[in-house]
Design a protein around this motif. Sequence first.
Motif, PDB file in Angstrom:
ATOM      1  N   ASN A  77       0.811  -1.231  -0.069  1.00 47.89           N
ATOM      2  CA  ASN A  77       0.162  -0.008  -0.041  1.00 47.89           C
ATOM      3  C   ASN A  77       0.858   1.242  -0.098  1.00 47.89           C
ATOM      4  O   ASN A  77       2.139   1.108   0.251  1.00 47.89           O
ATOM      5  CB  ASN A  77      -0.996   0.074   1.030  1.00 47.89           C
ATOM      6  CG  ASN A  77      -0.165   0.226   2.447  1.00 47.89           C
ATOM      7  OD1 ASN A  77       0.053   1.147   3.135  1.00 47.89           O
ATOM      8  ND2 ASN A  77       0.105  -0.993   3.048  1.00 47.89           N
ATOM      9  N   TYR A 121       0.267   3.862   2.040  1.00 42.03           N
ATOM     10  CA  TYR A 121       0.076   4.761   3.101  1.00 42.03           C
ATOM     11  C   TYR A 121       1.049   4.520   4.202  1.00 42.03           C
ATOM     12  O   TYR A 121       0.947   5.282   5.408  1.00 42.03           O
ATOM     13  CB  TYR A 121      -1.522   4.248   3.872  1.00 42.03           C
ATOM     14  CG  TYR A 121      -2.310   4.756   2.736  1.00 42.03           C
ATOM     15  CD1 TYR A 121      -3.139   5.947   3.040  1.00 42.03           C
ATOM     16  CD2 TYR A 121      -3.081   4.005   1.884  1.00 42.03           C
ATOM     17  CE1 TYR A 121      -4.130   6.500   2.274  1.00 42.03           C
ATOM     18  CE2 TYR A 121      -4.312   4.265   1.324  1.00 42.03           C
ATOM     19  CZ  TYR A 121      -4.563   5.625   1.497  1.00 42.03           C
ATOM     20  OH  TYR A 121      -5.743   6.093   0.631  1.00 42.03           O
ATOM     21  N   SER A 163      -8.154  -3.146   5.573  1.00 44.81           N
ATOM     22  CA  SER A 163      -8.098  -1.860   4.703  1.00 44.81           C
ATOM     23  C   SER A 163      -9.496  -1.372   4.581  1.00 44.81           C
ATOM     24  O   SER A 163      -9.861  -0.287   4.065  1.00 44.81           O
ATOM     25  CB  SER A 163      -7.318  -2.164   3.401  1.00 44.81           C
ATOM     26  OG  SER A 163      -7.966  -3.207   2.912  1.00 44.81           O
ATOM     27  N   LYS A 199     -13.211   1.305   8.202  1.00 45.34           N
ATOM     28  CA  LYS A 199     -13.254   2.664   8.291  1.00 45.34           C
ATOM     29  C   LYS A 199     -14.064   3.621   9.088  1.00 45.34           C
ATOM     30  O   LYS A 199     -14.792   4.229   9.149  1.00 45.34           O
ATOM     31  CB  LYS A 199     -13.988   3.261   6.841  1.00 45.34           C
ATOM     32  CG  LYS A 199     -13.321   2.349   5.854  1.00 45.34           C
ATOM     33  CD  LYS A 199     -13.937   2.741   4.333  1.00 45.34           C
ATOM     34  CE  LYS A 199     -13.408   2.289   3.217  1.00 45.34           C
ATOM     35  NZ  LYS A 199     -13.688   2.603   1.894  1.00 45.34           N
ATOM     36  N   GLN A 201     -14.125   7.297   9.518  1.00 43.04           N
ATOM     37  CA  GLN A 201     -14.954   8.045   8.382  1.00 43.04           C
ATOM     38  C   GLN A 201     -16.140   9.252   9.176  1.00 43.04           C
ATOM     39  O   GLN A 201     -16.746   9.030   9.812  1.00 43.04           O
ATOM     40  CB  GLN A 201     -15.864   7.092   7.392  1.00 43.04           C
ATOM     41  CG  GLN A 201     -16.235   7.606   6.152  1.00 43.04           C
ATOM     42  CD  GLN A 201     -16.502   6.501   5.138  1.00 43.04           C
ATOM     43  OE1 GLN A 201     -17.175   5.386   5.531  1.00 43.04           O
ATOM     44  NE2 GLN A 201     -16.172   6.920   3.992  1.00 43.04           N
ATOM     45  N   GLY A 250      -2.985  11.120   5.255  1.00 43.23           N
ATOM     46  CA  GLY A 250      -3.355  10.409   3.999  1.00 43.23           C
ATOM     47  C   GLY A 250      -4.604   9.784   4.310  1.00 43.23           C
ATOM     48  O   GLY A 250      -5.558   9.843   3.648  1.00 43.23           O
ATOM     49  N   TRP A 251      -4.683   9.043   5.202  1.00 45.26           N
ATOM     50  CA  TRP A 251      -5.663   8.032   5.601  1.00 45.26           C
ATOM     51  C   TRP A 251      -6.860   8.796   6.017  1.00 45.26           C
ATOM     52  O   TRP A 251      -8.105   8.744   5.481  1.00 45.26           O
ATOM     53  CB  TRP A 251      -5.362   6.857   6.505  1.00 45.26           C
ATOM     54  CG  TRP A 251      -6.694   5.998   6.766  1.00 45.26           C
ATOM     55  CD1 TRP A 251      -7.418   5.943   7.918  1.00 45.26           C
ATOM     56  CD2 TRP A 251      -7.214   4.972   6.106  1.00 45.26           C
ATOM     57  NE1 TRP A 251      -8.476   5.104   7.911  1.00 45.26           N
ATOM     58  CE2 TRP A 251      -8.212   4.487   6.698  1.00 45.26           C
ATOM     59  CE3 TRP A 251      -6.811   4.304   4.532  1.00 45.26           C
ATOM     60  CZ2 TRP A 251      -9.185   3.248   6.279  1.00 45.26           C
ATOM     61  CZ3 TRP A 251      -7.323   3.564   4.323  1.00 45.26           C
ATOM     62  CH2 TRP A 251      -8.644   2.954   4.772  1.00 45.26           C
ATOM     63  N   ASP A 254      -7.631  12.098   5.552  1.00 44.74           N
ATOM     64  CA  ASP A 254      -8.174  12.710   4.267  1.00 44.74           C
ATOM     65  C   ASP A 254      -8.874  11.964   3.273  1.00 44.74           C
ATOM     66  O   ASP A 254     -10.078  12.334   2.896  1.00 44.74           O
ATOM     67  CB  ASP A 254      -7.081  13.196   3.312  1.00 44.74           C
ATOM     68  CG  ASP A 254      -5.936  14.158   4.023  1.00 44.74           C
ATOM     69  OD1 ASP A 254      -6.583  14.944   4.529  1.00 44.74           O
ATOM     70  OD2 ASP A 254      -4.927  14.414   3.420  1.00 44.74           O
ATOM     71  N   GLU A 255      -8.687  10.522   3.321  1.00 45.04           N
ATOM     72  CA  GLU A 255      -9.534   9.762   2.566  1.00 45.04           C
ATOM     73  C   GLU A 255     -10.788   9.308   3.124  1.00 45.04           C
ATOM     74  O   GLU A 255     -11.780   9.321   2.357  1.00 45.04           O
ATOM     75  CB  GLU A 255      -8.610   8.346   2.344  1.00 45.04           C
ATOM     76  CG  GLU A 255      -9.377   7.363   1.511  1.00 45.04           C
ATOM     77  CD  GLU A 255      -9.289   7.536   0.067  1.00 45.04           C
ATOM     78  OE1 GLU A 255      -9.950   6.959  -0.954  1.00 45.04           O
ATOM     79  OE2 GLU A 255      -8.473   8.515  -0.382  1.00 45.04           O
ATOM     80  N   MET A 256     -10.873   9.254   4.587  1.00 43.18           N
ATOM     81  CA  MET A 256     -12.054   9.316   5.194  1.00 43.18           C
ATOM     82  C   MET A 256     -12.896  10.426   5.337  1.00 43.18           C
ATOM     83  O   MET A 256     -13.823  10.507   6.175  1.00 43.18           O
ATOM     84  CB  MET A 256     -11.624   8.696   6.455  1.00 43.18           C
ATOM     85  CG  MET A 256     -11.076   7.361   6.560  1.00 43.18           C
ATOM     86  SD  MET A 256     -12.273   6.201   6.117  1.00 43.18           S
ATOM     87  CE  MET A 256     -11.342   5.760   4.299  1.00 43.18           C
ATOM     88  N   THR A 277     -10.987  16.235   7.368  1.00 37.63           N
ATOM     89  CA  THR A 277      -9.880  17.310   6.801  1.00 37.63           C
ATOM     90  C   THR A 277      -8.891  17.772   7.987  1.00 37.63           C
ATOM     91  O   THR A 277      -9.079  17.689   9.066  1.00 37.63           O
ATOM     92  CB  THR A 277     -10.577  18.415   6.262  1.00 37.63           C
ATOM     93  OG1 THR A 277     -11.456  19.111   7.174  1.00 37.63           O
ATOM     94  CG2 THR A 277     -11.741  17.948   5.245  1.00 37.63           C
ATOM     95  N   THR A 322      -3.372   2.685  11.221  1.00 40.86           N
ATOM     96  CA  THR A 322      -3.940   3.982  11.088  1.00 40.86           C
ATOM     97  C   THR A 322      -4.111   4.539  12.647  1.00 40.86           C
ATOM     98  O   THR A 322      -4.981   5.522  12.658  1.00 40.86           O
ATOM     99  CB  THR A 322      -5.480   4.001  10.495  1.00 40.86           C
ATOM    100  OG1 THR A 322      -6.140   3.016  11.408  1.00 40.86           O
ATOM    101  CG2 THR A 322      -5.569   3.392   9.059  1.00 40.86           C
TER     102      THR A 322
END
Length: 294
Positions: free
Chosen positions: A160, A162, A173, A176, A179, A217-218, A220-222, A225, A263
């Motif tokens: 990955n 990340y 992975s 989440k 989120q 990075g993770w 942000d993906e979730m 911000t 994470t």
Amino acid sequence: TYVGEAFDQSLWQAIAAGAYAPAAKNRKAVLMLSPQWFFKGNGQQSKFSSKFSYQLYKGFLENDSISDETKAYVRQRLETLGVDGTQIAAANDDTFVDAINDAAYQFSNDLRIRSKIDALVKGSPKNSLVRSAGEPTGEPDWDALLSDAQAQGEQSCTNNDYGIHDAYWDKNSQYKSEQNQDFVHADDEWADFQCFLKVCREAGLEPLVVILPMHGGWYDEMGVTSDIRAQFYDQARSLCDEAGVAYADFSSCEYEKYFLCDTVHPGWIGWVRIEHAVYDFVNGQDNAFLGGVE
């Protein structure tokens, strides 16, 4: 001495600080402050009753330096979080019957702990020959440790982008939990964190609060911000400043590869940076990540 495990959040740590303070020779304590404790709904406070330790709470209550006000706050929180009222009353010796129950609880716990001593000794990690000799080895070579950590991270994270170790990524992975989280719907947890800081002050402990970073990075993906993440960092620093305690702020490491190994947990780079900050805190040395009252 290392204490705590999964789901031991701020209230558990406050009780532990009060219980262990009389035995802390250098009067210092380090709290690893996890962002996940402050997710919506106060993290996993619902797990607290399953993590409650009667002996730890009893030790907290027996620390005469902790104020009645603080002890009353902790008791109210225990009741709110579903701890058995009979145990709470026994630990506080509310009545003659409660005092008898307390003696029974302590005798039972003593037997249980004694029965596990041999297994604990056999299963405990062994010191290296250098540590066993008890000879000071001087300050660690932090640059060499960082270099080793970088190499270990690269070897462990190959499937990955990340910087998450392979086994975790394969298994989790799709998990989440981060989120759409925020850090402004956890008033009870923030209050419990303040209780921890207050316990340290009353018990004569000098705490260092390690403000762990989120995985930039993770998150942000979730959809969490940087502005949302700043809610956690800002509040943690503010409460530390208000209490006049030191902190090691690693919020700038959100995008540093291998600071975390997944994470949530510190990884190869992260542990070197954290241990360096703790070393400097204990020895009264400057460190780029240390802030607050040193």
